[in-house]
Motif scaffolding. Structure first.
Motif, short mmCIF file in Angstrom:
data_model
loop_
_atom_site.label_atom_id
_atom_site.label_comp_id
_atom_site.label_asym_id
_atom_site.label_seq_id
_atom_site.Cartn_x
_atom_site.Cartn_y
_atom_site.Cartn_z
N TYR A 1 6.86 0.94 -17.52
CA TYR A 1 7.02 2.35 -16.49
C TYR A 1 5.62 2.93 -16.31
O TYR A 1 4.78 2.65 -17.09
CB TYR A 1 7.77 3.28 -17.30
N SER B 1 4.23 6.86 -14.81
CA SER B 1 4.49 8.11 -14.45
C SER B 1 3.96 8.55 -12.93
O SER B 1 2.87 7.84 -12.58
CB SER B 1 4.18 9.45 -15.27
N THR C 1 2.48 9.18 -9.13
CA THR C 1 2.30 8.19 -8.22
C THR C 1 0.83 7.61 -8.43
O THR C 1 0.00 8.19 -9.11
CB THR C 1 2.14 8.70 -6.82
N ALA D 1 6.74 -2.09 -6.44
CA ALA D 1 7.42 -1.11 -7.15
C ALA D 1 6.64 0.14 -7.48
O ALA D 1 7.04 1.25 -7.80
CB ALA D 1 7.97 -1.68 -8.31
N PRO E 1 4.82 3.39 -7.53
CA PRO E 1 5.04 4.57 -6.87
C PRO E 1 4.11 5.21 -5.83
O PRO E 1 2.98 5.22 -6.56
CB PRO E 1 5.42 5.71 -8.29
N THR F 1 -3.09 1.33 -5.41
CA THR F 1 -2.04 1.61 -6.35
C THR F 1 -2.46 0.77 -7.69
O THR F 1 -2.19 1.32 -8.87
CB THR F 1 -0.92 1.19 -6.25
N ASN G 1 8.25 12.36 -11.90
CA ASN G 1 9.09 10.85 -11.93
C ASN G 1 8.29 9.83 -12.70
O ASN G 1 7.06 9.62 -13.20
CB ASN G 1 8.80 10.58 -10.36
N THR H 1 8.57 5.68 -13.12
CA THR H 1 9.25 4.29 -12.24
C THR H 1 9.17 3.17 -13.09
O THR H 1 7.97 3.15 -13.46
CB THR H 1 8.59 4.15 -10.99
N ARG H 2 10.18 2.42 -13.07
CA ARG H 2 10.09 1.13 -13.75
C ARG H 2 9.30 0.27 -12.90
O ARG H 2 9.54 -0.14 -11.84
CB ARG H 2 11.49 0.65 -14.03
N ILE H 3 8.14 -0.44 -13.44
CA ILE H 3 7.43 -1.39 -12.61
C ILE H 3 7.29 -2.62 -12.89
O ILE H 3 6.70 -3.56 -12.53
CB ILE H 3 5.77 -0.83 -12.33
#
Ligand code: ADP
Ligand code: MG
Length: 319
Positions: free
Chosen positions: A153, A155, A157, A234, A236, A253, A284, A286-288
């Protein structure tokens, strides 16, 4: 008449302490960790021209100098307690010092982290902070705990700070609110302290992203003796990022740097607890991707196709 070293310390950096037994003014500060807790200690240095531009507002520089240090405590799941500030200043500029101290101490207050000492000298602008936090003995989040099968995961962006750097370098044109948003990401990162605390006992490993996601993830994989599959699409991203060409989105990213988000792993059965941690810490998550027993890093796109890893990581001696 410019004020001297000791007046400067008294005016801008001396505050009463409540958590520590003794703060600024003696040869050492004195404080103790709570019973059953270990001290978590980390230092980060900011050098003008290397970590920040001379044009940055002093208030934002004060914020960032502490933020990058608090981010290390967050990555370990430690609660901030105190910090020291070693400063080299080219001259005594009270306007600069006033803004710098306000930005620094506002973030310190927001996290209950007391300024307990430091050092002040004349020289090229250089800021070194050491933070002290506490974590229940044996519960610190480490880079070495990732296990095959864990979810991966991140956090917040990623990549906005890099976009701002590219604008400052004249490599990218962004204006108005879009520029302000990425500039804020670069100059005033929010350390994920609450998330780090909420991940204790849930995440199997963690690191904060300072040099780029893939580079920092590589540290976790090496320390844990595992590999990972990462879904490059994926990641964020902010609205500003989404409006840019896809190749630039991937580059920024995956390897942008200066994000100060947390990358962490957790066993799949903890998915609901991860969601709860995100909710309580209001960030947030996000699973990446996922951790594999096979070592190395495999990148895949949204269609499951392999992506060649051409993404570098930030290295101060190479960049
Ligand atoms: P020493 O001579 O023992 O190194 P100094 O004279 O440098 O001590 O500092 C006097 C006091 O002011 C010490 O308590 C030190 O921790 C504190 N101090 C010095 N610079 C700073 C700073 N930039 N921020 C906070 N405290 C400082
Ligand atoms: Mg000294």
């Amino acid at each position: 008449m410019p004020i001297g070293e000791f007046d400067l310390i008294a005016k801008f950096f001396t505050r009463s302490v409540t958590r520590a037994a003794l703060g600024v003014g003696d040869d050492c500060a004195l404080f103790a960790a709570s019973a059953g807790m270990q001290l978590a200690v980390s230092s980060d240095m900011l050098v003008e021209g290397r970590h920040f531009l001379p044009t940055v507002l002093p208030q934002r520089l004060g914020h960032k100098a502490l933020a990058v240090n608090l981010s290390d405590l967050a990555a370990c799941g430690a609660k901030p307690m105190a910090f020291t500030l070693a400063l080299a200043l080219p001259r005594v500029d009270e306007v600069f010092l006033d803004g710098f101290a306000r930005g620094l101490l506002a973030l310190a207050d927001a996290h209950g982290c007391e300024l307990v000492g430091g050092d002040t000298t004349q020289g090229p602008l250089n800021i070194c902070i050491t933070v002290f936090g506490e974590v229940p003995t044996g519960e610190a989040l480490l880079r070495s705990g990732a296990r095959p099968g864990d979810d991966l995961y991140v956090s917040g962006t990623l990549g906005d700070a890099r976009l701002a750097l590219e604008v400052f370098r004249g490599q990218l044109a962004l204006a108005g609110a879009a520029f302000e948003a990425v500039r804020c990401a670069m100059e005033q990162p929010q350390p994920r302290v609450a998330l780090g605390l909420a991940l204790r006992g849930v995440a199997s490993s963690a690191i904060d992203v300072s040099d780029g996601l893939l580079g920092d993830l590589a540290h976790v994989l090496r320390r844990s003796g595992v590999g990972a599959e990462v879904q490059v699409d994926a990641m964020p991203r902010s609205d500003v990022m989404r409006a840019l060409p896809e190749a630039l989105q991937r580059e920024c990213t995956l390897s942008g740097g200066d994000d100060y988000e947390l990358v962490f792993t957790a066993a799949p059965q903890h998915a609901a607890r991860i969601a709860a941690a995100a909710l309580t810490s209001q960030v947030n998550v996000t699973r990446i991707g996922a951790i594999s027993a096979a070592t190395g890093l495999r990148l895949i796109d949204r269609d499951g196709r392999a992506v060649v890893n051409t993404f570098g990581s930030f290295d101060h001696f190479k960049s």
